[in-house]
Each structure stands twice: as structure tokens, then as C-alpha cells.
Design an enzyme around this catalytic site. Structure first.
Site, PDB file in Angstrom:
ATOM      1  N   GLU A 169      11.906  53.741 -27.369  1.00 38.24           N
ATOM      2  CA  GLU A 169      11.370  52.622 -28.147  1.00 38.24           C
ATOM      3  C   GLU A 169      11.781  51.306 -27.480  1.00 38.24           C
ATOM      4  O   GLU A 169      12.931  51.149 -27.082  1.00 38.24           O
ATOM      5  CB  GLU A 169      11.915  52.685 -29.589  1.00 38.24           C
ATOM      6  CG  GLU A 169      11.353  51.613 -30.492  1.00 38.24           C
ATOM      7  CD  GLU A 169       9.829  51.535 -30.402  1.00 38.24           C
ATOM      8  OE1 GLU A 169       9.154  52.505 -30.749  1.00 38.24           O
ATOM      9  OE2 GLU A 169       9.320  50.489 -29.949  1.00 38.24           O
ATOM     10  N   LYS A 224      14.162  53.533 -19.905  1.00 36.00           N
ATOM     11  CA  LYS A 224      14.650  52.791 -21.076  1.00 36.00           C
ATOM     12  C   LYS A 224      15.962  52.072 -20.749  1.00 36.00           C
ATOM     13  O   LYS A 224      16.118  50.875 -21.022  1.00 36.00           O
ATOM     14  CB  LYS A 224      14.834  53.767 -22.253  1.00 36.00           C
ATOM     15  CG  LYS A 224      15.471  53.171 -23.473  1.00 36.00           C
ATOM     16  CD  LYS A 224      14.646  52.050 -24.090  1.00 36.00           C
ATOM     17  CE  LYS A 224      15.502  51.225 -25.011  1.00 36.00           C
ATOM     18  NZ  LYS A 224      14.809  50.095 -25.598  1.00 36.00           N
ATOM     19  N   CYS A 280      22.274  47.173 -28.422  1.00 37.81           N
ATOM     20  CA  CYS A 280      21.872  48.022 -27.295  1.00 37.81           C
ATOM     21  C   CYS A 280      22.204  47.539 -25.879  1.00 37.81           C
ATOM     22  O   CYS A 280      22.588  48.355 -25.045  1.00 37.81           O
ATOM     23  CB  CYS A 280      20.395  48.310 -27.398  1.00 37.81           C
ATOM     24  SG  CYS A 280      20.045  49.309 -28.848  1.00 37.81           S
TER      25      CYS A 280
HETATM   26  P1  NAD Z   1      20.915  52.807 -36.683  1.00 34.49           P
HETATM   27  O1  NAD Z   1      22.374  53.039 -36.648  1.00 34.49           O
HETATM   28  O2  NAD Z   1      20.370  51.613 -37.392  1.00 34.49           O
HETATM   29  O3  NAD Z   1      20.198  54.086 -37.367  1.00 34.49           O
HETATM   30  C1  NAD Z   1      20.500  55.406 -37.036  1.00 34.49           C
HETATM   31  C2  NAD Z   1      20.498  56.225 -38.317  1.00 34.49           C
HETATM   32  O4  NAD Z   1      20.596  57.615 -37.988  1.00 34.49           O
HETATM   33  C3  NAD Z   1      21.673  55.929 -39.250  1.00 34.49           C
HETATM   34  O5  NAD Z   1      21.189  55.450 -40.502  1.00 34.49           O
HETATM   35  C4  NAD Z   1      22.395  57.285 -39.392  1.00 34.49           C
HETATM   36  O6  NAD Z   1      22.911  57.519 -40.681  1.00 34.49           O
HETATM   37  C5  NAD Z   1      21.285  58.250 -39.060  1.00 34.49           C
HETATM   38  N1  NAD Z   1      21.740  59.574 -38.622  1.00 34.49           N
HETATM   39  C6  NAD Z   1      22.631  59.865 -37.653  1.00 34.49           C
HETATM   40  N2  NAD Z   1      22.738  61.210 -37.516  1.00 34.49           N
HETATM   41  C7  NAD Z   1      21.912  61.767 -38.425  1.00 34.49           C
HETATM   42  C8  NAD Z   1      21.575  63.120 -38.762  1.00 34.49           C
HETATM   43  N3  NAD Z   1      22.111  64.142 -38.107  1.00 34.49           N
HETATM   44  N4  NAD Z   1      20.698  63.331 -39.752  1.00 34.49           N
HETATM   45  C9  NAD Z   1      20.140  62.294 -40.418  1.00 34.49           C
HETATM   46  N5  NAD Z   1      20.398  60.998 -40.127  1.00 34.49           N
HETATM   47  C10 NAD Z   1      21.276  60.743 -39.149  1.00 34.49           C
HETATM   48  O7  NAD Z   1      20.420  52.839 -35.184  1.00 34.49           O
HETATM   49  P2  NAD Z   1      19.118  52.122 -34.571  1.00 34.49           P
HETATM   50  O8  NAD Z   1      19.399  50.688 -34.288  1.00 34.49           O
HETATM   51  O9  NAD Z   1      17.929  52.494 -35.379  1.00 34.49           O
HETATM   52  O10 NAD Z   1      19.047  52.841 -33.155  1.00 34.49           O
HETATM   53  C11 NAD Z   1      18.677  54.197 -33.055  1.00 34.49           C
HETATM   54  C12 NAD Z   1      18.436  54.525 -31.593  1.00 34.49           C
HETATM   55  O11 NAD Z   1      17.356  53.730 -31.101  1.00 34.49           O
HETATM   56  C13 NAD Z   1      19.624  54.212 -30.686  1.00 34.49           C
HETATM   57  O12 NAD Z   1      19.674  55.189 -29.673  1.00 34.49           O
HETATM   58  C14 NAD Z   1      19.269  52.879 -30.083  1.00 34.49           C
HETATM   59  O13 NAD Z   1      19.847  52.694 -28.809  1.00 34.49           O
HETATM   60  C15 NAD Z   1      17.768  52.981 -29.957  1.00 34.49           C
HETATM   61  N6  NAD Z   1      17.053  51.694 -29.989  1.00 34.49           N
HETATM   62  C16 NAD Z   1      17.431  50.724 -30.866  1.00 34.49           C
HETATM   63  C17 NAD Z   1      16.703  49.532 -30.933  1.00 34.49           C
HETATM   64  C18 NAD Z   1      17.086  48.435 -31.887  1.00 34.49           C
HETATM   65  O14 NAD Z   1      16.500  47.367 -31.807  1.00 34.49           O
HETATM   66  N7  NAD Z   1      18.023  48.637 -32.797  1.00 34.49           N
HETATM   67  C19 NAD Z   1      15.581  49.359 -30.119  1.00 34.49           C
HETATM   68  C20 NAD Z   1      15.212  50.390 -29.250  1.00 34.49           C
HETATM   69  C21 NAD Z   1      15.953  51.553 -29.208  1.00 34.49           C
HETATM   70  C1  UGA Z   2      16.434  44.465 -26.800  1.00 33.61           C
HETATM   71  C2  UGA Z   2      15.199  44.585 -25.927  1.00 33.61           C
HETATM   72  O1  UGA Z   2      14.562  43.315 -25.832  1.00 33.61           O
HETATM   73  C3  UGA Z   2      14.222  45.616 -26.510  1.00 33.61           C
HETATM   74  O2  UGA Z   2      13.112  45.795 -25.625  1.00 33.61           O
HETATM   75  C4  UGA Z   2      14.951  46.940 -26.695  1.00 33.61           C
HETATM   76  O3  UGA Z   2      14.076  47.891 -27.295  1.00 33.61           O
HETATM   77  C5  UGA Z   2      16.160  46.729 -27.564  1.00 33.61           C
HETATM   78  O4  UGA Z   2      17.028  45.736 -26.960  1.00 33.61           O
HETATM   79  C6  UGA Z   2      17.004  47.967 -27.707  1.00 33.61           C
HETATM   80  O5  UGA Z   2      16.924  48.882 -26.914  1.00 33.61           O
HETATM   81  O6  UGA Z   2      17.768  47.931 -28.669  1.00 33.61           O
HETATM   82  P1  UGA Z   2      17.036  43.221 -29.066  1.00 33.61           P
HETATM   83  O7  UGA Z   2      18.438  43.514 -28.657  1.00 33.61           O
HETATM   84  O8  UGA Z   2      16.604  43.583 -30.428  1.00 33.61           O
HETATM   85  O9  UGA Z   2      16.022  43.958 -28.058  1.00 33.61           O
HETATM   86  O10 UGA Z   2      16.742  41.663 -28.903  1.00 33.61           O
HETATM   87  P2  UGA Z   2      16.453  40.717 -27.629  1.00 33.61           P
HETATM   88  O11 UGA Z   2      15.383  39.793 -27.979  1.00 33.61           O
HETATM   89  O12 UGA Z   2      16.301  41.481 -26.377  1.00 33.61           O
HETATM   90  O13 UGA Z   2      17.802  39.870 -27.561  1.00 33.61           O
HETATM   91  C7  UGA Z   2      19.018  40.450 -27.153  1.00 33.61           C
HETATM   92  C8  UGA Z   2      20.060  39.361 -27.002  1.00 33.61           C
HETATM   93  O14 UGA Z   2      19.762  38.551 -25.866  1.00 33.61           O
HETATM   94  C9  UGA Z   2      20.128  38.412 -28.202  1.00 33.61           C
HETATM   95  O15 UGA Z   2      21.473  38.099 -28.470  1.00 33.61           O
HETATM   96  C10 UGA Z   2      19.370  37.188 -27.737  1.00 33.61           C
HETATM   97  O16 UGA Z   2      19.773  36.009 -28.376  1.00 33.61           O
HETATM   98  C11 UGA Z   2      19.718  37.179 -26.254  1.00 33.61           C
HETATM   99  N1  UGA Z   2      18.692  36.499 -25.439  1.00 33.61           N
HETATM  100  C12 UGA Z   2      17.444  37.020 -25.315  1.00 33.61           C
HETATM  101  C13 UGA Z   2      19.026  35.319 -24.796  1.00 33.61           C
HETATM  102  O17 UGA Z   2      20.175  34.827 -24.894  1.00 33.61           O
HETATM  103  N2  UGA Z   2      18.083  34.702 -24.027  1.00 33.61           N
HETATM  104  C14 UGA Z   2      16.824  35.198 -23.880  1.00 33.61           C
HETATM  105  O18 UGA Z   2      16.013  34.566 -23.155  1.00 33.61           O
HETATM  106  C15 UGA Z   2      16.508  36.388 -24.551  1.00 33.61           C
END
Ligand code: NAD
Ligand code: UGA
Length: 467
Positions: A169, A224, A280
């Protein structure tokens, strides 16, 4: 094997599982989507009738929940039952950095991914497509396949057949719904044509086919980590230049504009700030560093480690600048903090630079008056984890929570803008100045305030990336 997907299960109702499944449900009304989580409180919040109480704040999310919830989108704690019903299962669980054991501090902790795979192996029916959506180390699909296909005499697991795909994602928090509705690309890694087609069909209901990229499993997994590393590297690059701008009289926005006009560089992701936060970037780069070392590529590991080191330095230097400007001491001084989330339009504080900066200022003896439009007092308390030495009671006199940005200015010596919330660009500086102790400072780490107006109101200003 031809697939007909009628029932999706997503394990993990977090920042990715909740929004991404909502958009899938919105665009696929004939498919039932169950989003399951072990966390009962989180599921209760997803089901709250008051849509302002959803567990995560994302612009546009509550409108989709209103349309789809309890029609074809369900939030549940019945993990096993939902797995058993599903034709397609997304693993969307957390993958934080390991805190103990081999690889502690760098490697991803795959305990929740492994637990999900074991639950699927046990409860799913045969011929199910299992999709890694969590961000994981390259080669994790092999672990998942091994768990799914291993034999277990009790439940005859080896008789079931699973198809494993990688579908990372790329959404960003704060713009998640727009990113999901209009993605730059959908990445699908796998080796089974029919299961890839089945997943493509879900996305093709709203994403143009040309935006769907197919790769092998390992390229998808590694892409990713690489995408996040490259994005973070851009932020560290511009942040390094921000410091040089402050020393030389150059203006970092002008530099960013000048270099961003080169189509090979492009203007996006060149905004300087107090250091990148979020759940992340740091964990994914640490994971990349770990993988490089694991494969004997020390120079590559060092290269990416530098992106993190620069980020840490950027955050720490801000606290030092504030102390220096306030005559070298901030003991007992009141300081207003505007913004606690790691970026605007989210209530997420994971790895927020605000945490480190607030901790530094409290350590120096300041009394902080904190305001954030979406972060709760409980979250701030948990992030700052202040405990008086010798007892377990929360330290209460080092920070206060405020519901209004103007209240943070009362008798304060300084205001620090740490998150780029829209409302901070329209502050009434005359009103702020009248409330503060003189000489009063404003420190803008996001380059969002109207500096001229702040200066006209008698405030001394420090703007990141500007001499
Ligand atoms: P999060 O902690 O918000 O959510 C994960 C959820 O999974 C939790 O609510 C937890 O209770 C649940 N969980 C864990 N083990 C479980 C199980 N066995 N059964 C049922 N539920 C279970 O995490 P997130 O921010 O959604 O991130 C999830 C993944 O996506 C991570 O690998 C992260 O790196 C990736 N990711 C996050 C973002 C982002 O913006 N947060 C963007 C892209 C990818
Ligand atoms: C980032 C990536 O942008 C997503 O593509 C990815 O899916 C995600 O991580 C993930 O894997 O979790 P996110 O962390 O939600 O998304 O937000 P960003 O907009 O990337 O910002 C990350 C950090 O960088 C923030 O603290 C933001 O303030 C900072 N940032 C971003 C800057 O300081 N300058 C910029 O120009 C952009």
C-alpha cells in the site's frame, strides 16, 4: 484455477486496513468486505454511530463509512469466522521494528504477520488468495507460503491450497482516501496468473488498467521499502539544505522551487520541516539497512542509515536553536506548542518530531502549553511518557493541554509551530502577541505562518531554512 471473489477478509483494522478496505467496498458493492481486528476497542470505534469517533481521522473517510458500513463493509472481532468465509484475505497488520532479540532496533517484527498466516492456515478454506498488504522485508512471502503449506495432522492443513500475492500500500496519511481513489499505481507481485487477475479485477472497478503494475513477488516487496526510502531521502536532502540556507541567507523554498523546476527532480516532496515522522519511514529504512547488512552490503546499509541520521539531527537541532534564542535557558519558561501529529490532517503521532522536541524542551525545564486540532490529551500523555523519578505518577507540571491555539500563548515566551495544520497559516498574531511575555518569539518549523504579520505584531521570528 478460476476465482470468483464474493467475500474479502482484511486482518488488521488500522490506518491501512480501515481506509483501503473502505475504498474497495465502495467500488465493489457486490463483494462483502469484513475488516477484522483483535483490538475490541478499535472495532467498537469503527462501529460507533458517531462518525466523528472513528479510530482514525482521514478527510473523506467518514463519508465512505456512512455509505458502506453494515451494507457490504463490516468491522468485526470474529477473526476466525471471517477468515473461514473469505475467498481473498488481506494481511494488513502492523510490522514495527523489533525491540528485542536478533535484529532488535532494525529488523521488522513479523510476529503479527506470522500469527495471521497461522490463523489463515488453520481456518481458511482451500483455494484462497492471501495478499500481503503490510510492509514487510523482501522474501516474507516465502515465510507465509511455508506456513500456509506446512502439514498439520490435526487439521490436515497440507490439503488446502493457497495463492500468495504481494500488494503493498502506498497511501499517505492525511490524504489516504484521495490516494486510494486516485493511486499513482497499484503494484501486484506474484507468480500465479489467475490469482493476479482476480486481484486486478477488484482494482479495475475504479483504477485504470494501465496503472496496474505486475512484478515478481520479491520486486514487489522490495519496491515498497525502496519507495519509502527514496521519499525519506528527499526529505533529508532538503532538510540538510535548510540548515545551509539558515547559515548563508539563502531561502530554502526558493532553492526547492529552482531545483524542482527541473523535470528530472520535480517539485514534490521538497518541503523542509522538523524531520520526517510517521510510522513507516524510519522503520522501513531500518529494515532496509538490516537487510543490506544481512546480505553483506555494508556500504549500501551505511548509505541509507545516513538518511535516518540526518533526520535525527534535524529534529534535535531545532530544540537547540530554541534554547539558544531564548537566552540559553528555558527553565520555568512557558512555551506554546502548535501541532503534535507527525503531519497535518491526521491524528497519528507515531514518530512525530513533536514528541522528541517536546521531550527535549521539558528536559531543559520548560513548561509546555500544547494544542493540536486532532490529537487527544491521552495520546500526548502516552507519547511523552513523563514519569517523576522515584514514583510512577504522571508528571503534571511540565505540560498542559489546550483546546484552542490562542490559549497556548498566554504568558508564553515562545510559540513553536511543529505541524502544518491549515489553521496555523491564519493566526491572528496581534492577538497572540498581546498574550505573550516580552520579548516573545515564534519558531516556525513548517514555513507556514505569515512572517510579516508576526513581525509587525512585535514578535521575533525564526523560520526554518531562512537566514
Ligand atoms: P496499525 O497498527 O494502525 O494497524 C494494524 C492492526 O492490526 C492493529 O489494529 C492490530 O490490532 C491488528 N492486528 C495485529 N495482528 C492481528 C491479528 N493476528 N489478527 C487481527 N488483527 C491483528 O498499522 P497500520 O498503520 O495500518 O500499518 C499496517 C501495515 O501497513 C504496516 O506494515 C505498515 O508498514 C503498512 N503501511 C502503513 C501505512 C500508513 O500510512 N500507516 C501506509 C502504507 C503501508
Ligand atoms: C509515507 C509515504 O508517503 C506513503 O507513500 C507510504 O505509503 C507511507 O509512508 C507508509 O508506508 O506508511 P506518510 O508517512 O503517511 O506516507 O506521510 P508523508 O506525506 O510521506 O510524510 C512523512 C513525513 O515526512 C511527515 O512527517 C511529513 O511532514 C514529512 N515530509 C513530507 C516533509 O517534511 N517534507 C515533505 O516534502 C514531505
Amino acid at each position: 484455477m478460476n476465482f470468483s471473489i464474493k467475500n474479502i477478509c482484511c486482518i488488521g483494522a488500522g490506518y491501512v486496513g480501515g481506509p483501503s478496505m473502505s475504498v474497495i467496498a465502495l467500488n465493489n458493492p457486490s463483494i462483502k468486505v469484513n475488516v477484522v481486528d483483535l483490538n475490541i476497542k478499535r472495532i467498537d470505534e469503527w462501529n460507533d454511530n458517531n462518525l466523528d469517533k472513528l479510530p482514525i481521522y482521514e478527510p473523506g473517510l467518514k463519508e465512505i463509512i456512512k455509505l458502506c458500513r453494515n451494507k457490504n463493509l463490516f468491522f468485526k472481532t470474529s477473526v476466525e469466522e471471517s477468515i473461514a468465509e473469505a475467498d481473498m484475505i488481506f494481511i494488513c497488520v502492523n510490522t514495527p521494528t523489533k525491540i528485542k532479540g536478533i535484529g532488535a532496533g532494525q529488523a521488522s517484527d513479523l510476529i503479527w504477520v506470522e500469527a495471521s498466516a497461522r490463523q489463515i492456515a488453520k481456518h481458511a478454506r482451500s483455494n484462497v488468495i492471501v495478499i500481503e498488504k503490510s510492509t514487510i522485508p523482501v522474501k516474507t512471502a516465502l515465510t507465509i507460503k511455508t506456513i500456509l503449506n506446512c502439514s498439520d495432522t490435526e487439521s490436515n492443513l497440507n490439503e488446502k491450497r493457497f495463492y500468495v500475492l504481494s500488494n503493498p500500500e502506498f497511501l499517505s496519511e492525511g490524504t489516504a482516501i484521495n490516494d486510494l481513489k486516485n493511486p499513482d499505481r497499484i503494484l501486484i507481485g506474484g507468480d500465479d496468473e489467475k490469482s493476479i487477475e482476480a486481484l486486478e479485477d477488484i482494482y479495475k472497478t475504479w483504477v485504470p488498467k494501465k496503472k496496474i503494475i505486475r512484478t515478481n513477488l520479491w520486486s514487489s516487496e522490495l519496491s515498497k521499502l525502496t519507495a519509502n526510502a527514496f521519499l525519506a531521502q528527499r526529505v533529508s536532502s532538503i532538510n540538510s539544505i535548510s540548515a545551509l540556507c539558515e547559515s548563508t541567507g539563502a531561502n530554502v523554498d526558493e532553492v526547492a522551487k529552482a531545483i524542482g523546476s527541473d523535470s528530472r527532480i520535480n517539485p514534490k516532496f521538497l518541503k523542509t520541516g522538523p524531520g520526517f515522522g510517521g510510522s513507516c519511514f524510519k522503520k522501513d529504512i531500518l529494515n532496509l539497512v538490516y537487510l543490506c547488512n544481512f546480505y553483506g552490503l555494508q556500504e549500501v546499509a551505511l548509505y541509507w542509515q545516513n538518511v535516518l541520521d540526518l533526520n535525527y539531527w534535524q529534529t534535535k537541532r531545532i530544540s537547540k536553536i530554541i534554547v539558544n534564542k531564548l537566552f540559553g535557558t528555558i527553565t520555568e519558561k512557558k512555551i506554546g506548542i502548535l501541532g503534535f501529529s507527525f503531519k497535518a490532517d491526521t491524528n497519528d503521532t507515531r514518530e512525530s518530531p513533536s514528541i522528541t522536541i517536546c521531550q527535549d524542551l521539558i528536559e531543559e525545564g520548560a513548561i509546555l502549553k500544547i494544542y493540536d486540532p486532532k490529537v487527544s490529551i491521552y495520546q500526548i500523555e502516552s507519547d511523552l511518557k513523563l514519569k517523576e523519578k522515584g514514583n510512577n505518577s504522571s508528571k503534571t507540571n511540565s505540560w498542559e493541554f489546550h483546546q484552542n491555539l490562542y490559549d497556548t500563548a498566554h504568558e508564553s515566551d515562545a510559540i513553536i509551530v511543529l505541524t502544518e495544520w491549515e489553521e496555523f497559516s491564519n493566526i491572528d498574531w496581534v492577538r497572540i502577541s498581546s498574550l505573550m511575555r516580552k520579548p516573545s518569539w515564534v519558531f516556525d518549523t513548517r514555513r507556514i505562518i505569515d512572517r510579516d504579520k508576526a513581525m509587525e505584531s512585535g514578535l521575533k521570528t525564526w523560520i526554518i531554512g531562512q537566514g
